[in-house]
Scaffold this active site. Structure first.
Site, short mmCIF file in Angstrom:
data_model
loop_
_atom_site.label_atom_id
_atom_site.label_comp_id
_atom_site.label_asym_id
_atom_site.label_seq_id
_atom_site.Cartn_x
_atom_site.Cartn_y
_atom_site.Cartn_z
N HIS A 37 0.86 -1.19 0.00
CA HIS A 37 0.00 0.00 0.00
C HIS A 37 0.90 1.25 0.00
CE1 HIS A 37 -3.76 2.15 1.08
NE2 HIS A 37 -3.01 2.90 1.88
N HIS A 71 -2.92 4.85 -2.80
CA HIS A 71 -3.97 5.61 -2.11
C HIS A 71 -3.64 7.10 -2.25
CE1 HIS A 71 -5.80 6.56 2.15
NE2 HIS A 71 -6.51 7.11 1.17
N MET A 73 -4.14 10.69 -1.47
CA MET A 73 -4.73 11.66 -0.55
C MET A 73 -4.30 13.03 -1.03
SD MET A 73 -3.98 9.56 2.92
CE MET A 73 -2.79 8.53 2.09
N MET A 142 -11.76 4.69 5.50
CA MET A 142 -10.66 5.11 6.38
C MET A 142 -11.08 4.89 7.84
SD MET A 142 -8.10 6.03 4.57
CE MET A 142 -7.09 6.50 5.98
N GLY A 147 -3.60 11.10 6.99
CA GLY A 147 -2.49 12.06 7.05
C GLY A 147 -1.26 11.49 7.74
N PHE A 148 -1.48 10.66 8.74
CA PHE A 148 -0.35 10.17 9.52
C PHE A 148 -0.54 8.70 9.90
CE2 PHE A 148 -0.66 14.69 10.08
CZ PHE A 148 0.65 15.12 9.89
N SER A 205 2.07 -1.35 12.67
CA SER A 205 2.05 -2.66 13.32
C SER A 205 2.85 -3.70 12.54
CB SER A 205 0.61 -3.15 13.52
OG SER A 205 0.02 -3.46 12.27
#
Ligand code: DX5
Ligand code: ZN
Length: 222
Positions: A37, A71, A73, A142, A147-148, A205
């Site tokens: 991703h 993705h 953004m 989402m 953003g983070f 993770s």
């Protein structure tokens, strides 16, 4: 039609060590990641800047066979679309929130022969995405405000939308993946899966785990 009961895990390169990009991509795939991703942020649509088409191109060169889930953004996905297609994206997800011709942009993604995704922020109701559901291969719900990396999974705000999206998909006989992105780990993946999601994006993770393969395996357990 894809098997929506099969979990697809997409490690997010936002959390990888970019100084060793090729190695990080191969490591994530060898450890059990299905897709990669890529989070593209422009500092306008979201309050962060990440990377653009050149980065996607380098990832493509380092893992020629990998499925690259891009993705966007960004405020003007329609303007930059061709650059990401040329860079080697396999899926491009565009956000519903900015002002541009969403339907025409989804069509351009399909015309390029790749998968088209539509992404919605936690505050955006599923109803706003409804008119486009017959035009997409993937719905990205989402699970954090984008953003983070490293934020907390927003369960109450987002899981009802996953349930609703599953219902709409079967009621209308449609076919699209339901992807969740943000705060996904060995616990929250199970929550999202039970609600009906089948694609799981995970950055922190996975890449910060001491044992990446174990972190990915934990996400597959329910
Ligand atoms: C958030 C991005 C995510 C991010 C997820 O704006 O869209 O893909 O990389 O990161 P984690 O898994 O750390 O929440
Ligand atoms: Zn993302």
């Amino acid at each position: 039609m894809p098997d929506f009961n099969q979990m697809i895990i997409a490690p997010s390169l936002l959390a990888a060590d970019w100084a060793n990009l090729g190695q990080e991509c191969r490591r994530a795939l060898a450890a059990g990641g299905d897709w990669l991703h890529l989070d593209v942020m422009d500092g306008h649509f979201v309050e962060n800047i990440s990377y653009g088409p050149t980065f996607v191109h380098h990832v493509r060169r380092s893992v020629p066979e990998a499925f690259l889930d891009v993705h966007l953004m960004i405020e003007h996905p329609d303007q930059y679309l061709q650059d990401f297609i040329d860079a080697g994206a396999n899926n491009i997800s565009i956000h519903l929130e900015p002002e541009y011709d969403t339907s025409a942009t989804l069509k351009r993604i399909h015309d390029a022969g790749i998968s088209a995704g539509l992404a919605i922020n936690p505050a955006t109701p599923l109803n706003s995405a409804e008119p486009f559901l017959d035009q997409i291969d993937l719905l990205l719900i989402m699970t954090v405000v984008p953003g983070f990396g490293g934020q907390k999974f927003m369960e109450p705000e987002t899981m009802p939308k996953v349930v609703e999206a599953c219902q709409m998909r079967s009621n209308r006989n449609l076919s699209f993946h339901i992807e969740v992105d943000g705060g996904i780990d060995g616990n929250t993946s199970g929550i999202a899966a039970r609600n009906g999601a089948n694609v799981f994006v995970a950055g922190t993770s996975v890449f910060q785990a001491e044992d990446m393969a174990a972190a990915l395996a934990a996400m597959r357990q329910d």
